[in-house]
Design a protein around this motif. Structure first.
Motif, PDB file in Angstrom:
ATOM      1  N   GLU A   1       5.022  -2.152   9.028  1.00  0.00           N
ATOM      2  CA  GLU A   1       5.280  -0.728   9.229  1.00  0.00           C
ATOM      3  C   GLU A   1       5.782  -0.110   7.920  1.00  0.00           C
ATOM      4  N   PRO A   2       5.264   1.066   7.526  1.00  0.00           N
ATOM      5  CA  PRO A   2       5.717   1.686   6.274  1.00  0.00           C
ATOM      6  C   PRO A   2       7.210   2.004   6.290  1.00  0.00           C
TER       7      PRO A   2
ATOM      8  N   GLU B   1       0.857  -1.177   0.000  1.00  0.00           N
ATOM      9  CA  GLU B   1       0.000   0.000   0.000  1.00  0.00           C
ATOM     10  C   GLU B   1       0.892   1.224   0.000  1.00  0.00           C
ATOM     11  N   ILE B   2       0.741   2.050  -1.021  1.00  0.00           N
ATOM     12  CA  ILE B   2       1.493   3.302  -1.073  1.00  0.00           C
ATOM     13  C   ILE B   2       0.796   4.280  -0.132  1.00  0.00           C
ATOM     14  N   ILE B   3       1.460   4.583   0.968  1.00  0.00           N
ATOM     15  CA  ILE B   3       0.908   5.481   1.983  1.00  0.00           C
ATOM     16  C   ILE B   3       1.023   6.936   1.521  1.00  0.00           C
ATOM     17  N   GLU B   4       2.185   7.272   0.948  1.00  0.00           N
ATOM     18  CA  GLU B   4       2.426   8.644   0.499  1.00  0.00           C
ATOM     19  C   GLU B   4       3.478   8.655  -0.598  1.00  0.00           C
ATOM     20  N   THR B   5       3.200   9.387  -1.660  1.00  0.00           N
ATOM     21  CA  THR B   5       4.207   9.612  -2.698  1.00  0.00           C
ATOM     22  C   THR B   5       4.970  10.872  -2.301  1.00  0.00           C
ATOM     23  N   LEU B   6       6.279  10.710  -2.075  1.00  0.00           N
ATOM     24  CA  LEU B   6       7.100  11.816  -1.597  1.00  0.00           C
ATOM     25  C   LEU B   6       7.732  12.606  -2.728  1.00  0.00           C
TER      26      LEU B   6
END
Length: 72
Positions: free
Chosen positions: A35-36, A7-12
């Motif tokens: 954990e991410p 699961e991509i939590i955030e694209t930085l």
């Protein structure tokens, strides 16, 4: 071979994009409900296929930042 769940939590950020639309991205990703972690790899436009990459913990990304600051 077992399916990899992510699961991509955030694209930085996006570092580059090739002619086929694949993007080299730095993302915060949860792999197999863990954990991410910070992840750097290429993704197809739909984020369904991925290339080889590296996954880094927060400690490792902080060390990488220190190294990169000395490069210029």
């Amino acid at each position: 071979m077992a399916e990899i769940k992510y699961e991509i939590i955030e694209t930085l950020g996006v570092l580059s994009e090739n002619a086929k639309g694949w993007k080299k991205e730095l993302n915060l990703i949860s792999w197999n409900d863990r954990e991410p972690k910070y992840d750097l790899r290429e993704w197809d436009p739909e984020h369904e296929k991925m290339g080889k990459g590296i996954t880094l913990s927060l400690v490792e990304i902080e060390e990488l930042k220190k190294i990169l600051e000395h490069i210029g």
